[in-house]
Design a protein around this motif. Structure first.
Motif, PDB file in Angstrom:
ATOM      1  N   HIS A  33       0.756  -1.270   0.128  1.00 42.58           N
ATOM      2  CA  HIS A  33      -0.026  -0.047  -0.032  1.00 42.58           C
ATOM      3  C   HIS A  33       0.837   1.355  -0.066  1.00 42.58           C
ATOM      4  O   HIS A  33       0.588   2.390  -0.501  1.00 42.58           O
ATOM      5  CB  HIS A  33      -0.779   0.029   1.326  1.00 42.58           C
ATOM      6  N   GLU A  34       1.918   1.263   0.701  1.00 46.11           N
ATOM      7  CA  GLU A  34       2.853   2.439   0.937  1.00 46.11           C
ATOM      8  C   GLU A  34       4.090   2.398  -0.140  1.00 46.11           C
ATOM      9  O   GLU A  34       4.814   3.394  -0.390  1.00 46.11           O
ATOM     10  CB  GLU A  34       3.422   2.560   2.374  1.00 46.11           C
ATOM     11  N   CYS A 204       2.545   3.176  10.896  1.00 51.45           N
ATOM     12  CA  CYS A 204       2.090   2.191  10.320  1.00 51.45           C
ATOM     13  C   CYS A 204       0.841   1.357  10.745  1.00 51.45           C
ATOM     14  O   CYS A 204       0.148   1.063  10.274  1.00 51.45           O
ATOM     15  CB  CYS A 204       3.129   1.124   9.419  1.00 51.45           C
ATOM     16  N   GLN A 288      -8.330   7.137   3.948  1.00 53.01           N
ATOM     17  CA  GLN A 288      -8.037   8.097   2.887  1.00 53.01           C
ATOM     18  C   GLN A 288      -9.133   8.561   2.141  1.00 53.01           C
ATOM     19  O   GLN A 288      -9.423   7.766   1.049  1.00 53.01           O
ATOM     20  CB  GLN A 288      -6.978   7.270   2.052  1.00 53.01           C
ATOM     21  N   GLN A 311      -5.969  -3.035   2.077  1.00 55.40           N
ATOM     22  CA  GLN A 311      -5.810  -2.139   2.742  1.00 55.40           C
ATOM     23  C   GLN A 311      -6.099  -0.655   1.918  1.00 55.40           C
ATOM     24  O   GLN A 311      -5.548   0.309   2.195  1.00 55.40           O
ATOM     25  CB  GLN A 311      -4.286  -2.097   2.914  1.00 55.40           C
ATOM     26  N   TYR A 315      -5.280   5.172   5.312  1.00 54.05           N
ATOM     27  CA  TYR A 315      -4.368   6.296   5.278  1.00 54.05           C
ATOM     28  C   TYR A 315      -3.036   5.734   5.134  1.00 54.05           C
ATOM     29  O   TYR A 315      -2.735   4.820   5.738  1.00 54.05           O
ATOM     30  CB  TYR A 315      -4.357   7.241   6.512  1.00 54.05           C
ATOM     31  N   LYS A 316      -2.280   6.380   4.066  1.00 53.27           N
ATOM     32  CA  LYS A 316      -0.940   5.671   4.053  1.00 53.27           C
ATOM     33  C   LYS A 316       0.131   6.123   5.180  1.00 53.27           C
ATOM     34  O   LYS A 316       0.033   7.368   5.603  1.00 53.27           O
ATOM     35  CB  LYS A 316      -0.091   6.045   2.548  1.00 53.27           C
ATOM     36  N   SER A 317       1.054   5.247   5.688  1.00 49.04           N
ATOM     37  CA  SER A 317       1.589   5.350   6.765  1.00 49.04           C
ATOM     38  C   SER A 317       2.755   6.573   6.717  1.00 49.04           C
ATOM     39  O   SER A 317       2.925   7.252   7.619  1.00 49.04           O
ATOM     40  CB  SER A 317       2.110   4.158   7.304  1.00 49.04           C
TER      41      SER A 317
END
Length: 522
Positions: A33-34, A204, A288, A311, A315-317
Motif C-alpha cells: 500500500h505504501e 504504520c 484516505q 488496505q 491512510y498511507k503510513s
C-alpha cells in the motif's frame, strides 16, 4: 487477500508478499500500500545478462519478503551499483574486489549496509543465478559487520529527536485537550495525537486500524473496559493484519474512537447507499477519503467489499508522520529546552513512552511489550542508563525556564471586578493563602484548586493576590516529597504548575511596575 483493485487481472503478473500484483517487466513495481520501487533506476547500470538475473533475484525477494525489507535491500544494492559504476562503468558481474572497495568507502556509521548486501548476494548464489562471483558470498560470510547504531537520541536526550521531557509532554497533552475543547481540531486529529501519546505505536500500525479493532467489554463489577487490537508490524514472515496485540485504553480515548468510527460510517453510507452495513466493520479508523470518493461511481458491490477487506482505503503510513508533525506544530507548544516550538514525530512519542516506563522502574520485558517488540534486544537503551533529566526546580530555576515553558495559559486581571464571572462568588479560586483569582469557566470542573488552575486557560489571576505565597508552598511541598520518597518523578508532578505560578508572579511584577510609572491603570 489482494489489497489492490481486484478488477485488473493478468497471467503475467507477479504477486508481492503483501498481496499486490506487479508486472516484472515494468520498471515500477508496487509492492504494498505504501511502497513502490523504481527497479530500473538500479538495473540501467548493469549489463543485460546481469540485469536479467538481478531482476529474478529481486523478484524472489518481492514475492517472499515484506515490502519494507525489499525496499531496504534494493536501496543498499543500488548504492553499491552507483558507487561501482562511477569507478568502472557498466557492471558485467559482482566481483569481490568491487565489494571490498565499496566497503572501504563506507564511514563507520554506515558499515552496517554490508549486512543487507551480504544477505542479497548469498541469496543470489543460492538461487543458482549467475552474476555474483563465487568467492563473494563465501568471503562476506566471514566478515564481522557492525549493527546499525541505535539509541543515540535516547542516550543523549536529544531535544529534537529524543524523548520529550516531562514538561514538554504535559504541555503537549494540555494543548491537545485545549485544541479539542475549542473545536480547533477534529475528533480524528485529536485521536491521532492521543493514540500516539498513549500507545507509542508506529505510524504504520495506526494506519492499519479498522473499526472492528475496538473491543468493548464489561467487567464483573459492571465497569466498561476497552481494548484496541493493534495490528503488529515488522515481525518477519507475517502478512498484513495477521497478528495483533491488545492495548488497554482509558474510556476518554475510547469514546473518541467510537465517535470517529460512527462519523466514518455515516460518511461512507452517504457515499455508498447500497453497501452492506456489516461490511463497515472493515472501514479503517483513519481512512484516505480521497481514495474512497474516487470509487463512488460505477463500483460493483463485490469489488467494494474486497477493497474494504484490504488496505486500499487506509491512510498511507508515510503521510501519518507529517500529519502529526503539522498538527502539533499548529498547537504552538513551547519547549523549555530549545526555546522554540516543539518538534514532534511519532518516533519521539514512542521513545517518550519507553523512557517514562524505564524511569518508573519497569524492566526490559515490559518495555518491549509496550513498544510491541518481539524480543528485548532493542530496549536496553532505555534501561541501561535511566535518564534522570528531571532537575530540581526552585524559584531561581523556575524563573529561567518560565520564558520558554509558557505554562500559564490564562489572563491576568487587575482584580475581581475586572474578571469574567467576577460578580459570582462561586467562581473565586481559593488557596490556603487566600483568594488568588477567578475561574471564567461556566461549566463544571472537578480539578484540584488552585494547583490545576494556574495551567488552565479559564483562570484569571488577580493582580496583588498572594501568588508568591502559592509558589513558595509548591516548592516547599516539592522538596518535602523529594525528601520522603527519593523519587524525582513523584516530586516533579507539579513542576509545570510551579512554572505557571512563576509566570503569573513575573506578570504581576511587570504590571505593577507599569502602574507605578503611570503606563497602566491599577
Amino acid at each position: 487477500m489482494e489489497a489492490e483493485n481486484p478488477i485488473s487481472r493478468s497471467n503475467r503478473l507477479a504477486i508481492s508478499f503483501s498481496g499486490y500484483r506487479f508486472e516484472p517487466n515494468n520498471p515500477k513495481w508496487k509492492l504494498s500500500h505504501e511502497i513502490n520501487l523504481n527497479i530500473s533506476s538500479a538495473a540501467q547500470f548493469l549489463h543485460p545478462n546481469l540485469q536479467k538475473n538481478y531482476l529474478k533475484v529481486i523478484r524472489y525477494y518481492a514475492e517472499n519478503y515484506s515490502a519494507g525489507y525489499v525496499c531496504n535491500i534494493y536501496h543498499r544494492f543500488k548504492a553499491f551499483i552507483l558507487f561501482t559504476h562511477e569507478k568502472q562503468g557498466v557492471l558485467n558481474s559482482i566481483r569481490l574486489i568491487d565489494v571490498i572497495i565499496y566497503r572501504a568507502s563506507l564511514v563507520p556509521e554506515k558499515q552496517f549496509y554490508m549486512a543487507s548486501l551480504r544477505c542479497f548476494f548469498k541469496s543470489w548464489a543460492e538461487l543458482g543465478y549467475s552474476g555474483v562471483d563465487g568467492d563473494v558470498p563465501v568471503i562476506m560470510t566471514n566478515w564481522k559487520v557492525p549493527h546499525c547504531v541505535k539509541g543515540r537520541a535516547v542516550r543523549t536526550l536529544c531535544p529534537i529527536s529524543g524523548p520529550l521531557s516531562d514538561l514538554e509532554f504535559e504541555a503537549l497533552h494540555q494543548a491537545t485537550i485545549t485544541a479539542f475543547e475549542t473545536n480547533e481540531i477534529s475528533p480524528e486529529d485529536f485521536l491521532l495525537v492521543a493514540l500516539f501519546m498513549a500507545t507509542g505505536r508506529r505510524a504504520c500500525q495506526l494506519a492499519d486500524l479498522k473499526a472492528k479493532d475496538l473491543v468493548e467489554a464489561q467487567s464483573g463489577d459492571g465497569l466498561r473496559e476497552f481494548l484496541l487490537n493493534v495490528p503488529r508490524r515488522k515481525q518477519p514472515g507475517i502478512k498484513w493484519r495477521e497478528l495483533f496485540r491488545a492495548v488497554a485504553l482509558i474510556p476518554e480515548i475510547s469514546c473518541v474512537i467510537k465517535t470517529v468510527i460512527e462519523q466514518n460510517r455515516k460518511v461512507f453510507l452517504a457515499l455508498f447507499k447500497d453497501i452492506n452495513p456489516e461490511a463497515l466493520d472493515e472501514l479503517p479508523i483513519f481512512p484516505q477519503w480521497s481514495t474512497v470518493r474516487s470509487y463512488v461511481k460505477n463500483t460493483p458491490e463485490n469489488v467494494l467489499d474486497a477493497l474494504l477487506l484490504g488496505q486500499y482505503f487506509h491512510y498511507k503510513s508515510q503521510f501519518i508522520g507529517p500529519r502529526l508533525k503539522k498538527l502539533i506544530a499548529s498547537f504552538n507548544v513551547p519547549s523549555e529546552r530549545t526555546g522554540d516550538k516543539l518538534f514532534v514525530l511519532p518516533t519521539r512519542l514512542r521513545r517518550t513512552l519507553a523512557t517514562r516506563a524505564a524511569r518508573e522502574g519497569y524492566g526490559e520485558y515490559i518495555i518491549a511489550e509496550l513498544l510491541d517488540h518481539t524480543d528485548t534486544q532493542c530496549v536496553g537503551i532505555y534501561t541501561e542508563n535511566v535518564p534522570e533529566h528531571i532537575n530540581a526546580i526552585n524559584e531561581a530555576v523556575a524563573r529561567q525556564l518560565t520564558p520558554y515553558a509558557q505554562a500559564f495559559a490564562g489572563v491576568l486581571v487587575n482584580g475581581e471586578p475586572s474578571a469574567l464571572r467576577g460578580d459570582n462568588m462561586v467562581s473565586r479560586v481559593q488557596s490556603e493563602e487566600g483568594a488568588v483569582g477567578t475561574c471564567g469557566h461556566f461549566g463544571f470542573c472537578g480539578a484540584f484548586s488552585p494547583v490545576a488552575c494556574y495551567t488552565c486557560r479559564h483562570f484569571q489571576p488577580w493582580l496583588g493576590a498572594p501568588h508568591r505565597e502559592v509558589l513558595a508552598a509548591l516548592i516547599s511541598e516539592r522538596n518535602r516529597i523529594q525528601e520522603i520518597t527519593k523519587d524525582a518523578t513523584i516530586a516533579s508532578i507539579n513542576d509545570r504548575t510551579i512554572l505557571a505560578v512563576t509566570e503569573v508572579v513575573q506578570q504581576c511584577e511587570k504590571r505593577q511596575a507599569q502602574i507605578s510609572w503611570g503606563l497602566a491603570y491599577g
